[in-house]
Design a protein around this motif. Structure first.
Motif, PDB file in Angstrom:
ATOM      1  N   TYR B 336      38.808   9.022 -43.282  1.00 25.70           N
ATOM      2  CA  TYR B 336      40.229   9.340 -43.150  1.00 25.70           C
ATOM      3  C   TYR B 336      40.892   9.279 -44.511  1.00 25.70           C
ATOM      4  N   ALA B 378      45.452  10.791 -38.065  1.00 25.44           N
ATOM      5  CA  ALA B 378      44.862   9.458 -38.011  1.00 25.44           C
ATOM      6  C   ALA B 378      45.982   8.431 -37.910  1.00 25.44           C
ATOM      7  N   PHE B 555      42.032  12.754 -40.177  1.00 22.39           N
ATOM      8  CA  PHE B 555      40.574  12.898 -40.305  1.00 22.39           C
ATOM      9  C   PHE B 555      40.336  14.373 -40.582  1.00 22.39           C
TER      10      PHE B 555
END
Lengths: 317, 590, 312
Positions: B336, B378, B555
């Motif tokens: 991420y 994320a 992500f």
């Protein structure tokens, strides 16, 4: 002549010291501690650990001491160990340098031959449309950014027209001269373009100037063919300014090679330099800067020596 | 981006993971809409032996020694030349490789016994035995070892004490209390004694027993997934000597491919290992070709000059739609990216301010426009690809009004120039990012624009990798300017992240310190039961999202193009796209 | 040893303009006016300069405002409030036309200031070197040799990558100016030195000396005006070179930092999107090329105007 070259080489020694000092200072006064980049950060390093890494990288001593030590080692060909891949700097350079030298030499030869031919054409056809076209494209390529032209060339000749490979020195397992040649067509041309563009202008104006001079008029009036006049009498003298500029264009060639090698993915020293900057690989950077300078200085000496050949009026003493 | 993979790698080490499991690690995720499953075309036909498989890589390797290398470029090669006792499969589960079965754990989790295969040979024909395994671990704990892996082994019995002993002796040498020679001898004696101790035992040629000091849940990956190096090649090159070993340039392993040549900056060539215990790979030759420019690499893929190249988001449609000879494979990655807030700075100490900063950012818009849909937002330190993922955490979705409200309430009032200020201090800081990454550069500009809209003056600072590492390092005495950093973590199969989130963690550059997290992290490492662990790490993710020390962004998916002549059971997995490359084959040209 | 080179330079261009009674600069301008490509280039440069200076009035768009809904908008797209995006939208939905002219401000400013600094440094050091001769001359010329042997691009990238992040907001353009100036004075210095060496021996300088004029006065009042013409030629080329250097640095990501536009960083931001949106790269590249081309052609014309032997 030999003594002259020897003297020039001796005179260039302080020049090289100056260059090494400048690059050494710039690189070593850089903020940002390479020790932090090259240490085991996972083990909660103490200040002592960091000092240990600095010692290992040779960064713990005062700057003047480091410079003197560095010079001492450089004298015997030891440029230290690369921070990044922990190998002798000289090894990495000797792996990449041949590629850069081949690229540059081929580009210079190709560029100068083309430039002289185009220059002659432009001078002979002075003020015709051919001259204007050559002038325009010279002006364009001498002023256009190399990276831009390189990208456009890949787009047109490799991607769209599918004529030439996009990158690399050769296909794997095929280092035949033809394969390498195919890979080098674009980079060599791009790298030579600036020289072609700039130099053809010098050839043109040099030749035009010479063509107006008395001895050329005499030759002409003797009824010699124009081709003989140009190639036998005029060209050699008109190359004098070309040779002058040749020496001066070398640093630009090294710079152009950095961008060209990067865009075309050639394993030369220019790309090594760009990578070393990102990695803060100080020993590598200093060595590359110095080595490029050595090449430039040698090139200048050769160019000066070449005067003697093209212009017999110059005497070395 | 490259640097962040490297950063991530170092992190993975601390977590006790193998680098291969941490770098650019893909997994198939059927829940993501953009995910494409393996194109059936790649599985048609029968395997054929032969052919050369060429991968375009933007970076070169730097060191091919499994206990010394530090970068993903090297890991990609090492992974093929070497084997570990265990590997992770596409579901992140452990499967035996050099071992015959998963290790037997006894003595309340303190004794780990690995049984090894008896049919393995090194690529030079020498037999592989338990001695090689022991050698690998002892080499890492050698007093003058120069690599970065020693701290991952401190769970081994006596290893922590051994390393502390080294530090003490080194300090004494520095203080001139002992001479260099005496000190070195002392450390070597300590090492020899440790090697002879019961920390690692080899009762027979095919059994290795590890004894630990305390229960350590990550031990399975920490001990099992380490690449094994050959004792017979390296036994005279321990410690500092290994740094200059030829082995690092011309490695020899037990793996699927053996090393042929390395032309730095140009290519690395491997060939199929005929004697590999799992059966010879179909592909004859594996070539890693260095193509530093991503566009050039994609053009080479399109022209069929290489078989594999990474495809950037903006070229996805082109390759999917117009390029006939390429299969496009996409999967959600294990990494991420985030906005890293410096919690030691007054600006970011207030959790409500951190929430406000998060509310001001439209993550869906970032995913849609910058990742061009190839990714997902994320929200905390976790990945949907791993068993411990907690989808129900605090999610500050884009809400500009809420952001402004929170800032007003926190005392940050808008001035005449539209910039917020509190106690006469303007809300202005640097946003620092690596400008060799196009994605980060774009994200920085969008974030700047969005924060400007709520009255925060952001100065963009694009820097190189080295400078970002330096500027963001907590130990940097020059770090006084308030700043937010953009970078990312690549997660491995192991959820322990002590080094990032505990108060003294070596990657905790932001000064985050929460006693509850401290407690849970310790518990997580000492809990072996998977269900119990899952609960712990889910709780950690919940607390982190609530604390919002990072503003998690997204992500990003990994997208790779493969020439259609490459066939086989091809699917992205946690070990990379080519984790099962031994089963692939190249269809000969007709 | 620069001796042969100097000889050649003097032999190639014998600036005999000083023999005339009229001011050399006036003759120079007279000749230039008849040179069509130069006049054409001057007009182009003037237009580019005007658009750059007047950028805030030429366009209604904010050069730095991100609008992701206009990402990759093709040329002539209408924005939400009805304005036409002549050159289309960039990778973050900003108007490329607007950014090209705001970029021109930065690029031109860097080009002119850097070259200006180089000329001033070069003129002063060259004049000192040529006028005083002796060890000062030797030292300065050796320094020139050092600088001319440095492959400047590698050094420039190094310096910018290392020191760029340290300068305060918006300061990187001045850093580029200073670095380019420091690396770019040697040509002018050699030129001025060469001129002074040849002028020094001439009558009017001797006369001024005879009249007791001070050294500085002689340099500034008598010699520098005589070398103005060749300096102007080298300025046009130098500015073009400085603009290209700035573009290369910004293209490599170590020059002007986004969101501030410069031609180099605009080309960089669009180079990955050639297939999606060629206009992001094409237009700033075209304006850049046009500018450097016009400067080059102008310099060419100026050189011809300087050289009486090439007169038609």
């Amino acid at each position: 002549m030999g003594r002259y070259i020897l003297r020039r080489i001796l005179q260039s020694i302080p020049v090289l010291f100056g260059i090494s000092l400048i690059t050494f200072l710039i690189v070593n006064t850089a903020p940002g501690d390479p020790a932090l980049l090259y240490m085991d950060r996972s083990s909660n390093p103490t200040p002592e650990d960091i000092q240990e890494v600095r010692r290992e990288l040779g960064l713990d001593k005062p700057l003047p001491v480091r410079y003197v030590e560095w010079v001492g080692r450089a004298m015997v060909g030891d440029f230290g160990t690369s921070f990044k891949d922990k190998r002798p700097v000289i090894d990495r350079i000797s792996e990449t340098l041949p590629y850069s030298i081949k690229l540059s030499v081929i580009s210079i030869l190709f560029g100068y031959v083309t430039a002289i031919l185009l220059g002659i054409l432009a001078a002979v056809k002075a003020n015709s449309w051919i001259d204007y076209i050559i002038s325009f494209f010279s002006a364009l390529f001498v002023s256009a950014p190399v990276f831009w032209v390189a990208l456009m060339a890949i787009l047109v000749f490799s991607v769209k027209l599918d004529l030439l490979p996009t990158s690399g020195w050769s296909d794997y397992g095929n280092e035949s001269i033809w394969n390498v040649a195919r890979h080098l067509i674009l980079p060599v041309t791009i790298l030579a373009l600036r020289d072609i563009a700039g130099m053809s202008r010098y050839v043109r104006s040099g030749l035009l100037e010479v063509l107006r001079q008395d001895y050329v008029r005499t030759a002409r009036s003797k009824g010699l063919q124009e081709r003989v006049v140009i190639f036998k009498h005029a060209l050699r003298n008109s190359l004098i300014p070309v040779v002058t500029v040749m020496g001066l264009s070398l640093p630009a060639l090294v710079g152009g090679a950095v961008l060209t090698e990067t865009v075309f993915g050639l394993p030369g020293m220019g790309r090594l330099a760009v990578g070393s900057i990102a990695n803060r690989d100080y020993p590598m950077l200093i060595a590359i800067n110095l080595l490029s300078a050595v090449m430039v200085v040698l090139g200048n000496i050769l160019a000066d020596a070449a005067y003697g050949w093209v212009d017999p009026r110059i005497r070395y003493n | 981006m490259k640097r962040h993979l490297k950063l991530a790698l170092v992190f993975c080490l601390t977590a006790g993971l193998l680098l291969s499991a941490c770098s650019k690690k893909p997994t198939n995720n059927p829940t993501t809409p953009t995910d494409s499953t393996t194109p059936p075309a790649t599985q048609q036909g029968q395997p054929v032996k032969g052919g050369t498989y060429t991968v375009a890589s933007t970076g070169d390797a730097s060191n091919l020694n499994p206990i010394l290398y530090q970068d993903t470029g090297s890991a990609a090669i090492i992974d093929k030349v070497f084997d570990s006792m265990l590997v992770r499969n596409e579901k992140l589960e452990f499967v035996p490789r050099l071992a015959t079965e998963l290790p037997k754990v006894e003595n309340n989790g303190l004794k780990w016994t690995f049984k090894l295969r008896n049919d393995v040979t090194w690529q030079d024909g020498v037999k592989f035995t338990s001695k090689d395994v022991k050698f690998t671990f002892t080499a890492i704990l050698h007093p003058t070892y120069t690599g970065v892996r020693a701290s991952g082994l401190t769970s081994l019995k006596g290893a922590q004490a051994l390393r502390s002993g080294y530090s003490a002796v080194k300090a004494d040498i520095a203080d001139k209390k002992v001479t260099q020679e005496e000190g070195e001898k002392k450390m070597m004696d300590a090492w020899n004694a440790w090697v002879a101790s019961d920390a690692i035992q080899t009762p027979d040629e095919y059994t290795v027993i590890f004894n630990l000091d305390k229960v350590f849940a990550p031990a399975m990956s920490n001990l099992g997934t380490r690449w094994i190096i050959p004792e017979h090649k390296l036994k005279d090159q321990l410690g500092a000597k290994m740094k200059d070993s030829e082995f690092n340039r011309a490695p020899l392993g037990t793996g699927r491919f053996s090393f042929v040549e390395w032309k730095p900056g140009e290519r690395i060539v491997l060939k199929a290992n005929d004697k590999w215990f799992g059966g010879r790979p179909n592909i004859n030759e594996y070539v890693l070709k260095i193509v530093p420019d991503a566009n050039t690499a994609m053009a080479a893929l399109e022209k069929g000059e290489v078989d594999e190249a990474a495809i950037e988001f903006e070229n996805f449609d082109h390759f999917k739609g117009n390029v006939q000879n390429v299969n496009v494979i996409e999967w959600q990655g294990l990494s991420y990216q985030q906005l890293t807030l410096d919690l030691q700075n007054d600006f970011f100490k207030d959790v409500n301010v951190r929430h406000a900063l998060a509310y001001a950012i439209n993550k869906d818009n970032l995913v849609k426009n910058l990742l061009m849909g190839h990714g997902a937002a994320a929200w905390s330190h976790g990945t949907p690809q791993r068993w411990d993922y907690n989808p129900d955490v605090f999610k500050p979705a884009y809400n500009k009004a809420k952001a402004e409200e929170l800032l007003d309430a926190a005392g940050w009032k808008k001035g005449a120039d539209g910039i917020r200020a509190k106690d006469g201090k303007k809300f202005a800081f640097d946003l620092i990012f690596v400008n060799s990454s196009k994605l980060y550069t774009e994200a920085a500009q969008v974030v700047q624009s969005e924060w400007k809209a709520i009255g925060i003056d952001v100065n963009l600072k694009g820097v190189d990798d080295a400078t970002l590492l330096d500027l963001s390092d907590a130990g940097n005495p020059d770090r006084k300017q308030p700043a937010v950093y953009i970078y990312g973590w690549s997660l491995g199969g192991e959820p322990d992240s002590t080094s990032i989130w505990t108060c003294e963690g070596s990657f905790n550059d932001i000064g985050y310190c929460n006693p509850k997290i401290e407690e849970l992290m310790t518990k997580g490492k000492e809990t072996v039961d998977q269900a119990e662990r899952t609960k712990i790490y889910k709780e950690i993710q919940g607390i982190l999202a609530q604390d919002q020390p990072y503003i998690w962004l997204w992500f990003a998916n990994d997208i790779v193009g493969l020439n259609k002549r490459v066939k086989g059971p091809i699917a992205g997995g946690p070990q990379g796209l080519d984790w099962n490359i031994e089963k692939w084959w190249i269809e000969p040209a007709k | 040893m620069a001796e042969p080179a100097k000889k050649i330079e003097q032999q190639k261009v014998d600036y005999s303009v000083t023999k005339s009674v009229e001011s050399p600069l006036r003759i120079f301008w007279k000749r230039l006016r008849t040179h069509k490509p130069s006049m054409f280039s001057l007009v182009i440069l003037f237009v580019i300069l005007l658009l750059a200076v007047l950028a805030p009035y030429v366009t209604v768009f904010d050069p730095e405002k991100v609008d992701l809904s206009l990402k990759f908008a093709p040329p002539f797209t209408r924005s939400a409030d009805g304005h036409i995006m002549l050159f289309g939208g960039d990778n973050l939905g900003r108007d490329v036309f607007t950014r090209a002219w705001y970029g021109a401000r930065v690029s031109l400013m860097v080009g002119f200031l850097a070259e200006g600094l180089g000329i001033v440094l070069g003129a002063i050091l060259g004049a000192i070197s040529g006028y005083y001769g002796g060890w000062i001359d030797t030292l300065l010329m050796r320094i020139v040799d050092i600088f001319l042997s440095i492959p400047t691009l590698i050094l420039l990238i190094t310096v910018m990558a290392v020191y760029g992040p340290l300068v305060p907001k918006g300061g990187e353009k001045y850093l580029i100016v200073v670095v380019l100036g420091i690396l770019g004075w040697q040509g002018t210095a050699r030129l001025v030195r060469g001129e002074i060496l040849s002028l020094k021996e001439r009558d009017f300088v001797e006369a001024a000396k005879g009249l007791g004029a001070r050294d500085r006065r002689i340099i500034f009042r008598h010699i520098l005006p005589n070398v103005m013409a060749p300096i102007i030629v080298s300025v046009t080329l130098g500015v073009s070179g400085a603009i290209l250097s700035e573009a290369s640095l910004s293209y490599l990501g170590v020059g002007i930092q986004p969101p501030v536009p410069s031609w180099g960083n605009m080309i960089q931001s669009g180079q990955n999107y050639l297939r999606n949106a060629w206009w992001i790269t094409a237009f700033p590249g075209a304006v850049l090329c046009l500018t450097t081309l016009a400067l080059y052609m102008l310099g060419d014309g100026l050189r011809e105007a300087l050289d009486p032997r090439l007169k038609k």
